[in-house]
Design a protein around this motif. Structure first.
Motif, PDB file in Angstrom:
ATOM      1  N   CYS A   1      -8.224  13.629  -0.535  1.00  0.00           N
ATOM      2  CA  CYS A   1      -8.444  13.112   0.819  1.00  0.00           C
ATOM      3  C   CYS A   1      -9.713  12.296   0.985  1.00  0.00           C
ATOM      4  CB  CYS A   1      -8.429  14.266   1.824  1.00  0.00           C
ATOM      5  SG  CYS A   1      -6.779  15.000   2.035  1.00  0.00           S
ATOM      6  N   ASP A   2     -10.659  12.396   0.067  1.00  0.00           N
ATOM      7  CA  ASP A   2     -11.890  11.623   0.267  1.00  0.00           C
ATOM      8  C   ASP A   2     -11.925  10.355  -0.586  1.00  0.00           C
ATOM      9  OD1 ASP A   2     -12.359  12.757  -2.197  1.00  0.00           O
ATOM     10  OD2 ASP A   2     -14.214  13.798  -1.630  1.00  0.00           O
ATOM     11  N   THR A   3     -10.760   9.913  -1.068  1.00  0.00           N
ATOM     12  CA  THR A   3     -10.628   8.587  -1.677  1.00  0.00           C
ATOM     13  C   THR A   3      -9.631   7.819  -0.826  1.00  0.00           C
ATOM     14  OG1 THR A   3      -8.930   9.472  -3.168  1.00  0.00           O
ATOM     15  CG2 THR A   3     -11.170   9.344  -4.015  1.00  0.00           C
ATOM     16  N   GLU A   4     -10.103   6.854  -0.085  1.00  0.00           N
ATOM     17  CA  GLU A   4      -9.205   6.153   0.834  1.00  0.00           C
ATOM     18  C   GLU A   4      -8.146   5.368   0.064  1.00  0.00           C
ATOM     19  OE1 GLU A   4     -10.651   2.706   3.002  1.00  0.00           O
ATOM     20  OE2 GLU A   4     -12.528   2.791   1.853  1.00  0.00           O
ATOM     21  N   PRO A   5      -6.959   5.169   0.651  1.00  0.00           N
ATOM     22  CA  PRO A   5      -5.899   4.414  -0.031  1.00  0.00           C
ATOM     23  C   PRO A   5      -6.324   2.966  -0.234  1.00  0.00           C
ATOM     24  CG  PRO A   5      -5.334   4.774   2.270  1.00  0.00           C
ATOM     25  CD  PRO A   5      -6.560   5.596   1.999  1.00  0.00           C
ATOM     26  N   CYS A   6      -5.909   2.391  -1.343  1.00  0.00           N
ATOM     27  CA  CYS A   6      -6.273   1.016  -1.638  1.00  0.00           C
ATOM     28  C   CYS A   6      -5.256   0.427  -2.599  1.00  0.00           C
ATOM     29  CB  CYS A   6      -7.674   0.940  -2.237  1.00  0.00           C
ATOM     30  SG  CYS A   6      -7.876   1.865  -3.780  1.00  0.00           S
ATOM     31  N   LEU A   7      -5.306  -0.861  -2.755  1.00  0.00           N
ATOM     32  CA  LEU A   7      -4.506  -1.546  -3.753  1.00  0.00           C
ATOM     33  C   LEU A   7      -5.270  -1.562  -5.076  1.00  0.00           C
ATOM     34  CD1 LEU A   7      -3.224  -4.600  -1.683  1.00  0.00           C
ATOM     35  CD2 LEU A   7      -1.972  -2.528  -2.262  1.00  0.00           C
ATOM     36  N   LEU A   8      -4.587  -1.975  -6.128  1.00  0.00           N
ATOM     37  CA  LEU A   8      -5.256  -2.145  -7.414  1.00  0.00           C
ATOM     38  C   LEU A   8      -6.199  -3.337  -7.286  1.00  0.00           C
ATOM     39  CD1 LEU A   8      -3.531  -2.174 -10.896  1.00  0.00           C
ATOM     40  CD2 LEU A   8      -5.500  -3.596 -10.359  1.00  0.00           C
ATOM     41  N   GLU A   9      -7.489  -3.072  -7.382  1.00  0.00           N
ATOM     42  CA  GLU A   9      -8.501  -4.105  -7.264  1.00  0.00           C
ATOM     43  C   GLU A   9      -9.289  -4.199  -8.568  1.00  0.00           C
ATOM     44  OE1 GLU A   9      -9.178  -6.176  -4.866  1.00  0.00           O
ATOM     45  OE2 GLU A   9      -8.556  -5.332  -2.937  1.00  0.00           O
ATOM     46  N   THR A  10      -9.689  -5.404  -8.923  1.00  0.00           N
ATOM     47  CA  THR A  10     -10.585  -5.591 -10.054  1.00  0.00           C
ATOM     48  C   THR A  10     -11.888  -6.253  -9.623  1.00  0.00           C
ATOM     49  OG1 THR A  10      -9.545  -7.719 -10.563  1.00  0.00           O
ATOM     50  CG2 THR A  10      -8.682  -5.771 -11.691  1.00  0.00           C
ATOM     51  N   ASP A  11     -11.902  -6.805  -8.420  1.00  0.00           N
ATOM     52  CA  ASP A  11     -13.059  -7.555  -7.931  1.00  0.00           C
ATOM     53  C   ASP A  11     -13.879  -6.691  -6.983  1.00  0.00           C
ATOM     54  OD1 ASP A  11     -14.899  -9.331  -7.005  1.00  0.00           O
ATOM     55  OD2 ASP A  11     -13.459 -10.821  -6.290  1.00  0.00           O
ATOM     56  N   CYS A  12     -15.087  -6.362  -7.390  1.00  0.00           N
ATOM     57  CA  CYS A  12     -15.939  -5.496  -6.568  1.00  0.00           C
ATOM     58  C   CYS A  12     -16.580  -6.232  -5.402  1.00  0.00           C
ATOM     59  CB  CYS A  12     -17.046  -4.887  -7.432  1.00  0.00           C
ATOM     60  SG  CYS A  12     -16.421  -3.697  -8.623  1.00  0.00           S
ATOM     61  N   SER A  13     -16.417  -7.549  -5.313  1.00  0.00           N
ATOM     62  CA  SER A  13     -17.044  -8.294  -4.221  1.00  0.00           C
ATOM     63  C   SER A  13     -16.232  -8.228  -2.931  1.00  0.00           C
ATOM     64  CB  SER A  13     -17.248  -9.760  -4.632  1.00  0.00           C
ATOM     65  OG  SER A  13     -15.993 -10.407  -4.811  1.00  0.00           O
TER      66      SER A  13
ATOM     67  N   CYS B   1       0.824  -1.201   0.000  1.00  0.00           N
ATOM     68  CA  CYS B   1       0.000   0.000   0.000  1.00  0.00           C
ATOM     69  C   CYS B   1       0.861   1.255   0.000  1.00  0.00           C
ATOM     70  CB  CYS B   1      -0.909   0.013   1.234  1.00  0.00           C
ATOM     71  SG  CYS B   1      -2.033  -1.404   1.294  1.00  0.00           S
ATOM     72  N   ALA B   2       0.352   2.281  -0.660  1.00  0.00           N
ATOM     73  CA  ALA B   2       1.058   3.563  -0.703  1.00  0.00           C
ATOM     74  C   ALA B   2       0.990   4.250   0.655  1.00  0.00           C
ATOM     75  CB  ALA B   2       0.438   4.462  -1.761  1.00  0.00           C
ATOM     76  N   ALA B   3       2.006   5.058   0.948  1.00  0.00           N
ATOM     77  CA  ALA B   3       1.984   5.856   2.171  1.00  0.00           C
ATOM     78  C   ALA B   3       0.780   6.804   2.139  1.00  0.00           C
ATOM     79  CB  ALA B   3       3.277   6.647   2.293  1.00  0.00           C
ATOM     80  N   ASN B   4       0.205   7.057   3.320  1.00  0.00           N
ATOM     81  CA  ASN B   4      -0.973   7.925   3.341  1.00  0.00           C
ATOM     82  C   ASN B   4      -1.022   8.730   4.640  1.00  0.00           C
ATOM     83  OD1 ASN B   4      -3.375   8.836   1.989  1.00  0.00           O
ATOM     84  ND2 ASN B   4      -4.543   7.779   3.583  1.00  0.00           N
ATOM     85  N   THR B   5       0.127   9.252   5.050  1.00  0.00           N
ATOM     86  CA  THR B   5       0.143  10.111   6.236  1.00  0.00           C
ATOM     87  C   THR B   5      -0.221  11.547   5.893  1.00  0.00           C
ATOM     88  OG1 THR B   5       2.511  10.473   5.922  1.00  0.00           O
ATOM     89  CG2 THR B   5       1.852   8.689   7.426  1.00  0.00           C
ATOM     90  N   ASP B   6      -0.167  11.892   4.599  1.00  0.00           N
ATOM     91  CA  ASP B   6      -0.511  13.238   4.131  1.00  0.00           C
ATOM     92  C   ASP B   6      -1.310  13.081   2.845  1.00  0.00           C
ATOM     93  OD1 ASP B   6      -0.705  15.822   3.239  1.00  0.00           O
ATOM     94  OD2 ASP B   6       1.446  16.245   3.266  1.00  0.00           O
ATOM     95  N   CYS B   7      -2.641  13.081   2.976  1.00  0.00           N
ATOM     96  CA  CYS B   7      -3.490  12.739   1.824  1.00  0.00           C
ATOM     97  C   CYS B   7      -3.450  13.776   0.724  1.00  0.00           C
ATOM     98  CB  CYS B   7      -4.928  12.518   2.285  1.00  0.00           C
ATOM     99  SG  CYS B   7      -5.699  13.943   3.097  1.00  0.00           S
ATOM    100  N   LEU B   8      -2.996  15.008   1.009  1.00  0.00           N
ATOM    101  CA  LEU B   8      -2.912  16.032  -0.033  1.00  0.00           C
ATOM    102  C   LEU B   8      -1.640  15.926  -0.858  1.00  0.00           C
ATOM    103  CD1 LEU B   8      -4.280  19.211   1.806  1.00  0.00           C
ATOM    104  CD2 LEU B   8      -5.415  17.878   0.016  1.00  0.00           C
ATOM    105  N   ASN B   9      -0.672  15.170  -0.362  1.00  0.00           N
ATOM    106  CA  ASN B   9       0.612  15.085  -1.049  1.00  0.00           C
ATOM    107  C   ASN B   9       1.061  13.657  -1.305  1.00  0.00           C
ATOM    108  OD1 ASN B   9       1.573  18.006  -1.172  1.00  0.00           O
ATOM    109  ND2 ASN B   9       1.081  17.803   1.003  1.00  0.00           N
ATOM    110  N   GLN B  10       0.227  12.678  -1.006  1.00  0.00           N
ATOM    111  CA  GLN B  10       0.557  11.282  -1.245  1.00  0.00           C
ATOM    112  C   GLN B  10      -0.604  10.602  -1.960  1.00  0.00           C
ATOM    113  OE1 GLN B  10       1.261  10.170   2.861  1.00  0.00           O
ATOM    114  NE2 GLN B  10       3.486  10.322   2.616  1.00  0.00           N
ATOM    115  N   GLY B  11      -0.320   9.426  -2.516  1.00  0.00           N
ATOM    116  CA  GLY B  11      -1.367   8.683  -3.199  1.00  0.00           C
ATOM    117  C   GLY B  11      -1.951   9.467  -4.360  1.00  0.00           C
ATOM    118  N   ASP B  12      -3.283   9.542  -4.414  1.00  0.00           N
ATOM    119  CA  ASP B  12      -3.931  10.256  -5.521  1.00  0.00           C
ATOM    120  C   ASP B  12      -4.124  11.734  -5.214  1.00  0.00           C
ATOM    121  OD1 ASP B  12      -6.013  10.224  -3.709  1.00  0.00           O
ATOM    122  OD2 ASP B  12      -7.511   9.431  -5.112  1.00  0.00           O
ATOM    123  N   LEU B  13      -3.559  12.219  -4.111  1.00  0.00           N
ATOM    124  CA  LEU B  13      -3.558  13.638  -3.740  1.00  0.00           C
ATOM    125  C   LEU B  13      -4.953  14.150  -3.386  1.00  0.00           C
ATOM    126  CD1 LEU B  13      -1.160  15.018  -6.529  1.00  0.00           C
ATOM    127  CD2 LEU B  13      -0.575  13.868  -4.378  1.00  0.00           C
TER     128      LEU B  13
END
Length: 535
Positions: free
Chosen positions: A229-241, A215-227
Motif C-alpha cells: 500500500c505504500d508504493t503508489e501505482p505507476c506505469l513502467l518508467e525508465t526516466d527519473c525526470s 494502469c493497473a487497478a488499485n481499488t484494493d492495494c493489498l490485493n492488486q498491483g504489487d500488493l
C-alpha cells in the motif's frame, strides 16, 4: 537499466489424482521483529574457460564489491540511500554443503554444456542457448541453506542483456531457485542485484499489473498491483525526470521526505535512480523470509566447519519415481524451520541437511516437532532420532512420530543418551505417498501414479540440563532449584552466590553430572553426592 524476473505463477490446481491439491499459501503476517538477519550467499561464476578477471569471469574483488553494494542498498548504508533499513544483510558462505571451508565463490567452466559458450543461459527456451537447469547443475548448493547467485556470460542469447532474473520463494524448485546475473552487472554500483534480491523475497515490480501503458487497478492495494500500500501505482518508467504520475494525473507522492524520493526511486522499478525500499516492502520481504526461507536464518553456512557429524546411516531408497505431489514441505523443531518442496521439485528422494541444519536440545526438556507434507496432501509421516548414535533407528524410543496426515505433530522429550556432549546425532524425517506400503527409515514406497515421497536428515546436539539454585535449602527439595525439581545424574548444577545447599545422610546418596560453586556459595554434602560426569 532493464531488470527482469521470471515469476512463478501461484494458483489453485486440482489434479485427477486422488486427494492431490496444489494450493496457494498466503504470506504469514506475524508480529514482525526488527532483528538483523545475516543470510549466507554462494556465488557460482559460470565462465567459458577465460582467465579470472575476464568479462565473463569477474574476480573475487568485484564479487565482494557487488555483495557490499547489495548490503548498502538493503541496509541503507550511505547518505544517498532512503527508505527503511531492511535489517537483512548478506554474507559469502564460509561452510560448504559438505561441511568443508569455502570462500563462497565457485568458478566453473560452463563450456561443457552445449550452447553455453555461444548462447549463454536461457529460462525461456531461447534457441541456441543452454537450458538453465543444465547450467545450474554444474554448481548448485541447497537453496534452504544458501542464496544461490549464478554469474553468467549471456542471458537468453544476449551478451548485453541488461540485468538478471530470479524466482519467487513460494512453491519454488530447488533446481532453479536463486538469482541469475549477467557478468556485466557485477560491480560496486549496479542496482540489479538489489532489485533481483527483492524478487527473491517476494517483492513485485512497483508497476505490477500494468499492460500496454494502461494502469493497473488499485481499488484494493493489498490485493492488486504489487500488493503493497505504500508504493503508489505507476506505469513502467525508465526516466527519473518525470514528475507527473500518468496513473493519477498528479505529481508523484513523496516516499522519502529526507531525499524527496518517489516511487521512481524504488529498487523494484526499472529506472536508473533507484535508492530505496518502503516500509511495506520491508514487512513483505521479512515475512517471506520467515515463511518461505527460514532455513537461511538457521543455516550453519556462516560458521566455521567443526568436522563433527552424526554416525552414518542408511541412504534411503525409493520404489517409484520422484513425485510432483509428495515430499516434505516443512519441518519445525526447536530452532529448525525448513520450507522446501516435493521430491520432484527438490530432484531428490533424500536430502541430508545434517551439516548446516542443526539444533541444540536439553536433556529432560520437551520440544514440539511438526512435519508438513507437500501441499498438505495426506502422507505417511514418520520421524526418528538416533539417540545412541549407532547409525540405525531401530532402538526403543527412536521412532518419535508415526502418523498418516497432511501435517502431524508430536511432543519429543529428550532422554539421557550417554553420547558425549556436543556430539551431533541424526534426526530423520519421512513423508511418503500413502498410496503404497508403509515406509521405513530406509525405504520409501508410494506408487506408480503418484511417485515416492522424501526423507530429510537433521542434526541434534543434546546437552545436559542446566540447573541453578534460586534459594538456600536442601538438595532434595524442588523449591531450591530453578527447575522446581531434584537434580538428576546428568544435570549440570550451579549453587549461586549467597545460597547454602545441604545434603544430609538422611537424604541418601544424591547425584549430578557436574557441580559448580559460585564464589560466596556454601555447599554441605559430606560424602553423599556422587558426580557422574558422563559428559
Amino acid at each position: 537499466m532493464k531488470l527482469c524476473v521470471r515469476e512463478t505463477l501461484l494458483a489453485v490446481f486440482i489434479f485427477a489424482y486422488p486427494a492431490v491439491i496444489y494450493s496457494q499459501s498466503p504470506l504469514q503476517n506475524p508480529q514482525l521483529n526488527d532483528t538483523l538477519y545475516t543470510l549466507p550467499v554462494v556465488v557460482h561464476v559460470i565462465n567459458t574457460g577465460t582467465p579470472i578477471g575476464s568479462a565473463d569471469n569477474p574476480d573475487d574483488a568485484s564479487i565482494i564489491a557487488m555483495i557490499d553494494n547489495l548490503n548498502n542498498a538493503w541496509r541503507k548504508n550511505g547518505p544517498s540511500f532512503g527508505g527503511p533499513d531492511m535489517k537483512i544483510q548478506f554474507q559469502l558462505a564460509v561452510r560448504s554443503p559438505s561441511c568443508g571451508p569455502t570462500n563462497g565463490i565457485n568458478r566453473i567452466n560452463g563450456s561443457v554444456v552445449p550452447n553455453y559458450a555461444t548462447g549463454g543461459i536461457t529460462n525461456i527456451n531461447t534457441p541456441g542457448s543452454a537450458d538453465e537447469v543444465s547450467v545450474k547443475n554444474l554448481s548448485r548448493w541447497p537453496n534452504t541453506d544458501y542464496i544461490n547467485i549464478w554469474i553468467v556470460n549471456k542471458i537468453n542469447g544476449d551478451p548485453n542483456y541488461p540485468g538478471g532474473y530470479t524466482y519467487f520463494p513460494e512453491l519454488n524448485s530447488a533446481m532453479t531457485d536463486g538469482l541469475v546475473l549477467n557478468a556485466s552487472v557485477v560491480d560496486a554500483t549496479n542496482k540489479t542485484i538489489a532489485h533481483e534480491m527483492g524478487h527473491h523475497f517476494y517483492l513485485y515490480h512497483t508497476f505490477e499489473g500494468y499492460s500496454n501503458q494502461i494502469c493497473a487497478a488499485n481499488t484494493d492495494c493489498l490485493n492488486q498491483g504489487d500488493l503493497i500500500c505504500d508504493t503508489e501505482p505507476c506505469l513502467l518508467e525508465t526516466d527519473c525526470s518525470n514528475t507527473i504520475n500518468s496513473c493519477t494525473g498528479v505529481s508523484y507522492q513523496v516516499a522519502d521526505a529526507t531525499h524527496n524520493y518517489t516511487v521512481l526511486n524504488n529498487y523494484m522499478g526499472y529506472t536508473n535512480c533507484q535508492w530505496m525500499f518502503t516500509d511495506g516492502q520491508k514487512t513483505r520481504a521479512r515475512s517471506a523470509l520467515f515463511t518461505y526461507r527460514p532455513g537461511l536464518i538457521s543455516s550453519g553456512a556462516l560458521t566455521t566447519p567443526t568436522g563433527s557429524a552424526p554416525a552414518a546411516a542408511c541412504i534411503p531408497t525409493a520404489a517409484f519415481a520422484l513425485s510432483p505431489y509428495y515430499g516434505i514441505q516443512q519441518v519445525d523443531f526447536n530452532t529448525i524451520h525448513i520450507y522446501s518442496n516435493t521430491s520432484l521439485a527438490d530432484n531428490s528422494f533424500y536430502v541430508d541437511r545434517t551439516c548446516n541444519q542443526s539444533t541444540i536440545v536439553i536433556e529432560a526438556q520437551s520440544y514440539s516437532l511438526t512435519v508438513t507434507g507437500s501441499y498438505l496432501n495426506p502422507h505417511y509421516i514418520k520421524a526418528y532420532i538416533d539417540y545412541n548414535n549407532d547409525g540405525d533407528f531401530n532402538d526403543a524410543g527412536e521412532n518419535v512420530l508415526d502418523d498418516l496426515n497432511g501435517s502431524s505433530s508430536a511432543i519429543v522429550t529428550i532422554p539421557a543418551t550417554g553420547v558425549p556432549i556436543y556430539t551431533p546425532i541424526r534426526m530423520r524425517i519421512v513423508a511418503d505417498n500413502p498410496g503404497g506400503s508403509t515406509p521405513s527409515a530406509c525405504q520409501l514406497f508410494g506408487n506408480s501414479g503418484g511417485g515416492s515421497g522424501q526423507v530429510e536428515d537433521y542434526a541434534l546436539i543434546i546437552i545436559p540440563r542446566q540447573i541453578y539454585s534460586i534459594a538456600s535449602g536442601a538438595w532434595n527439595v524442588p523449591a531450591t532449584w530453578s527447575c522446581n525439581c531434584i537434580p538428576q545424574n546428568d544435570d549440570e548444577v550451579t549453587v549461586k552466590a549467597t545460597h547454602t545447599v545441604t545434603i544430609t545422610s538422611a537424604m541418601g546418596a544424591q547425584q549430578c553430572g557436574k557441580l559448580i560453586l559460585d564464589p560466596g556459595s556454601i555447599f554441605n554434602a559430606g560424602d553423599n553426592l556422587k558426580i557422574i560426569g558422563t559428559h
